[in-house]
Write a protein that holds these residues in place. Structure first.
Motif, PDB file in Angstrom:
ATOM      1  N   LYS A 132       0.575  -1.144  -0.125  1.00 36.06           N
ATOM      2  CA  LYS A 132      -0.033   0.090  -0.152  1.00 36.06           C
ATOM      3  C   LYS A 132       0.802   1.388   0.091  1.00 36.06           C
ATOM      4  N   LEU A 133       2.014   1.428   0.960  1.00 32.29           N
ATOM      5  CA  LEU A 133       2.478   2.480   1.239  1.00 32.29           C
ATOM      6  C   LEU A 133       3.722   2.887  -0.034  1.00 32.29           C
ATOM      7  N   LEU A 134       4.021   1.696  -0.580  1.00 27.48           N
ATOM      8  CA  LEU A 134       5.399   1.768  -1.503  1.00 27.48           C
ATOM      9  C   LEU A 134       4.930   1.689  -3.052  1.00 27.48           C
ATOM     10  N   PHE A 135       3.641   0.843  -3.310  1.00 31.86           N
ATOM     11  CA  PHE A 135       3.549   0.792  -4.707  1.00 31.86           C
ATOM     12  C   PHE A 135       2.204   1.387  -5.096  1.00 31.86           C
ATOM     13  N   GLU A 136       1.173   1.451  -3.755  1.00 30.63           N
ATOM     14  CA  GLU A 136      -0.188   1.755  -4.556  1.00 30.63           C
ATOM     15  C   GLU A 136      -0.253   3.416  -4.707  1.00 30.63           C
ATOM     16  N   GLY A 137      -0.022   4.066  -3.735  1.00 32.58           N
ATOM     17  CA  GLY A 137       0.034   5.533  -3.995  1.00 32.58           C
ATOM     18  C   GLY A 137      -1.311   5.922  -3.660  1.00 32.58           C
ATOM     19  N   ASP A 138      -1.671   7.349  -3.118  1.00 36.67           N
ATOM     20  CA  ASP A 138      -2.732   7.991  -2.886  1.00 36.67           C
ATOM     21  C   ASP A 138      -3.938   7.757  -4.045  1.00 36.67           C
ATOM     22  N   ALA A 139      -3.575   8.193  -5.014  1.00 40.19           N
ATOM     23  CA  ALA A 139      -4.597   8.245  -6.222  1.00 40.19           C
ATOM     24  C   ALA A 139      -5.112   7.138  -6.571  1.00 40.19           C
ATOM     25  N   LEU A 140      -4.404   6.002  -6.704  1.00 37.40           N
ATOM     26  CA  LEU A 140      -4.911   4.816  -7.065  1.00 37.40           C
ATOM     27  C   LEU A 140      -5.667   4.092  -5.725  1.00 37.40           C
ATOM     28  N   ARG A 141      -5.234   4.459  -4.595  1.00 40.55           N
ATOM     29  CA  ARG A 141      -5.785   3.943  -3.354  1.00 40.55           C
ATOM     30  C   ARG A 141      -7.197   4.583  -3.319  1.00 40.55           C
ATOM     31  N   VAL A 142      -7.441   5.854  -3.324  1.00 34.70           N
ATOM     32  CA  VAL A 142      -8.677   6.529  -3.126  1.00 34.70           C
ATOM     33  C   VAL A 142      -9.792   5.976  -4.297  1.00 34.70           C
ATOM     34  N   LEU A 143      -9.211   5.900  -5.665  1.00 36.76           N
ATOM     35  CA  LEU A 143     -10.070   5.237  -6.473  1.00 36.76           C
ATOM     36  C   LEU A 143     -10.680   3.706  -6.516  1.00 36.76           C
ATOM     37  N   ARG A 144      -9.567   3.023  -5.915  1.00 36.16           N
ATOM     38  CA  ARG A 144     -10.085   1.838  -5.499  1.00 36.16           C
ATOM     39  C   ARG A 144     -11.069   1.855  -4.354  1.00 36.16           C
ATOM     40  N   GLY A 145     -10.869   2.895  -3.114  1.00 35.60           N
ATOM     41  CA  GLY A 145     -11.749   2.889  -2.155  1.00 35.60           C
ATOM     42  C   GLY A 145     -13.244   3.279  -2.588  1.00 35.60           C
ATOM     43  N   ALA A 146     -13.166   4.189  -3.775  1.00 35.97           N
ATOM     44  CA  ALA A 146     -14.362   4.722  -3.953  1.00 35.97           C
ATOM     45  C   ALA A 146     -15.231   3.357  -4.666  1.00 35.97           C
ATOM     46  N   LYS A 147     -14.746   2.498  -5.343  1.00 34.34           N
ATOM     47  CA  LYS A 147     -15.170   1.332  -5.744  1.00 34.34           C
ATOM     48  C   LYS A 147     -16.012   0.564  -4.555  1.00 34.34           C
TER      49      LYS A 147
END
Length: 528
Positions: free
Chosen positions: A106-121
């Motif tokens: 999560k911290l090293l490879f996912e990144g904030d933008a992708l993380r929020v987009l996945r969270g939205a789904k």
């Protein structure tokens, strides 16, 4: 008040001297509820009508009158309930059960933008499974939960109403064991690490300033072995309460629970090991317990995913016996139970559906269906300081309403998953049985309504179409959109104005009846 609406009542009084009719036209929607779960009382009511205006419940009861041509949602063959509230989520996190270091990914490879987009789904998944509100408790980076909450509130993405904590406030290391000392700063991107009382006080200020709704702490850091001190927890609670924010604590051992409760927290998350003495203290102080238990079907799913090699039934029985013992002792002690899933593990199914399995876990452990539903609605709303607004179907509450098939009392495990309808904030998101069919008027009929209608000399209403949208504007006033109540009757989307188009014997539109401000008047259609 919009200018068009402001001048209508006085105009009618001066010009027409018309009698005041029975009721002002309403943009209300009416729901017929065959069975309605009264979450406050924990019982069913029968054959109730719910009147919804905009995003709130205006009236509810067995004697509510439905006007002719009103917008009606027929749920008379279903059980209608307040929208569910999941009081422990992590929408920005989904861990692979076979990944030994998911936090690193999560911290090293996912990144904030992708993380929020996945969270939205994932957020949409909760909503589609009947959870119209969630209490999101960290594992969401540097206030990504606040960002997602804003996006949902403004309508950018679909999801449940969110109450967020921001990063979990924790002692050294957060909940990530084995972190190399030189990399310990990385964990501060996921947790707010405090090392003394001053840090603890300032952490609350930072969180409040960022827009959180409540504070979450780690009373113990499982799977790490450190914890906040009593003084640090007391400082956090004092500062949070100063700003009107509740504090809830991750606490898995009896010592962690006892220290957190003594420090003044408002809620305990998990509480896998709690003594009777500590439960009595929780009841005395009004501290709620959020048991994040796993259902038997999810246990089997977990075993399959990780290819569990040991005795499944024995392992499952030991876990469920501990869950049940703790839950029943808490209920007997008078501790308020609030339901929460803590679903951040990838069970290879929609996360909202996995979260709902937590409700099944409580039934497996001896909790009654109506008590589970009450904990998932009314009592959850109480903890969020939203009593009367969420978790109930009563006048003044927000229109968060769901409906299920089947017998919710006698066949809870099946009925709770047989969801047919979800409304959040007055908007319909799920309608599997087509209980509400949107009224559509064909474009040719709409075009026949276009034109000018003279209500009085100098006061003309111009009607036009834009695709399949009907629009109307009074002379010199603002234009409004209108939606059909029937083929001939339209109501304003943003104003309490009703238009009825009248036809002659030949089927030609000849006049318009305007209903606004409690007055009715008629205008002849002018020749083009």
């Amino acid at each position: 008040m919009p200018s068009f609406l402001r001048y209508l009542p006085s105009f009618f009084c001066l010009t027409f001297i018309l009698p005041s009719l029975a009721a002002q036209p309403s943009n209300a929607t009416y729901i017929k509820a065959g069975k309605l779960f009264d979450a406050e009382a924990g019982e069913l009511q029968f054959d109730y009508i719910i009147k919804i205006e905009r995003n709130r419940i205006a009236e509810v009861g067995p004697d509510v009158q439905i006007p002719a041509e009103a917008k009606v949602i027929d749920l008379s063959t279903y059980t209608v309930m307040p929208g569910l509230i999941d009081a422990h989520t992590h929408l920005m996190t989904l861990d692979d059960l076979n990944d030994e270091n998911p936090m690193a990914d999560k911290l090293l490879f996912e990144g904030d933008a992708l993380r929020v987009l996945r969270g939205a789904k994932r957020a949409k998944s909760w909503l589609e499974n009947g959870f119209t509100s969630v209490k999101d408790l960290g594992d969401s980076g540097a206030f990504l939960d606040v960002a997602l909450k804003k996006a949902i509130n403004e309508g950018t993405v679909d999801g449940p109403r969110m109450f967020v904590s921001g990063p979990i406030i924790s002692s050294e290391g957060g909940q990530v064991p084995g972190l190399v000392h030189s990399h310990r700063g990385v964990i501060e991107e996921e947790y707010t690490i405090v090392r003394n009382v001053d840090d603890a006080i300032n952490a609350v200020r930072v969180h409040v300033n960022a827009g959180v709704d409540l504070i979450k702490i780690c009373a113990n850091n499982t799977p790490n072995n450190t914890s906040l001190t009593m003084d640090e927890m007391k400082a956090i609670v004092k500062m949070a309460h100063r700003y009107g924010k509740k504090v809830t604590a991750h606490a898995t051992s009896n010592l962690a629970v006892w220290e957190a409760v003594t420090a003044g927290v408002d809620g305990i998350e998990h509480g896998y090991e709690i003594s009777d003495t500590t439960l009595a203290l929780m009841a005395e102080k009004g501290v709620v317990l959020v048991p994040t238990d796993i259902s038997i079907p999810l246990f089997h799913k977990l075993y399959d995913i990780i290819d569990f090699k040991w005795n499944r039934e024995l392992n499952l029985k030991r876990a469920k016996d501990r869950y049940q013992d703790r839950l029943q002792r808490a209920i007997e002690a008078g501790v308020t139970i609030v339901t929460g899933s803590d679903n951040y593990l990838d069970f290879e199914m929609p996360q909202g559906a996995a979260a709902k399995n937590t409700l099944i876990a409580y039934e497996e452990e001896g909790m009654k269906p109506f008590d589970i539903l009450r904990s998932s609605t009314y009592l959850s709303a109480q903890f969020l300081d939203k009593e009367g607004e969420l978790g109930v179907i009563r006048q003044g509450a927000l229109a968060d309403i769901i409906a299920v098939k089947g017998d919710i009392e006698k066949d809870f495990a099946e009925a709770i998953f047989d969801l047919v309808f979800v409304m959040k904030n007055g908007e319909i998101y799920v309608d599997t049985e087509k209980v509400f069919a949107e009224i559509l008027v064909d474009e040719k009929t709409l075009q026949s309504y276009a034109g000018k209608y003279e209500i009085s000399p100098g006061f003309v209403i111009t009607v036009r179409t834009e695709g399949v949208q009907l629009k109307a504007q009074a002379t010199g006033r603002e234009e409004y959109d209108f939606e059909p109540k029937s083929e001939r009757v339209f109501y304003g989307k943003d104003v309490a104005i009703q238009l009825t188009f009248n036809k002659n014997a030949k089927g030609e539109v000849e006049s318009l009846t305007l209903f606004a401000g409690g007055e009715e008047s008629q205008g002849k259609k002018l020749e083009e």
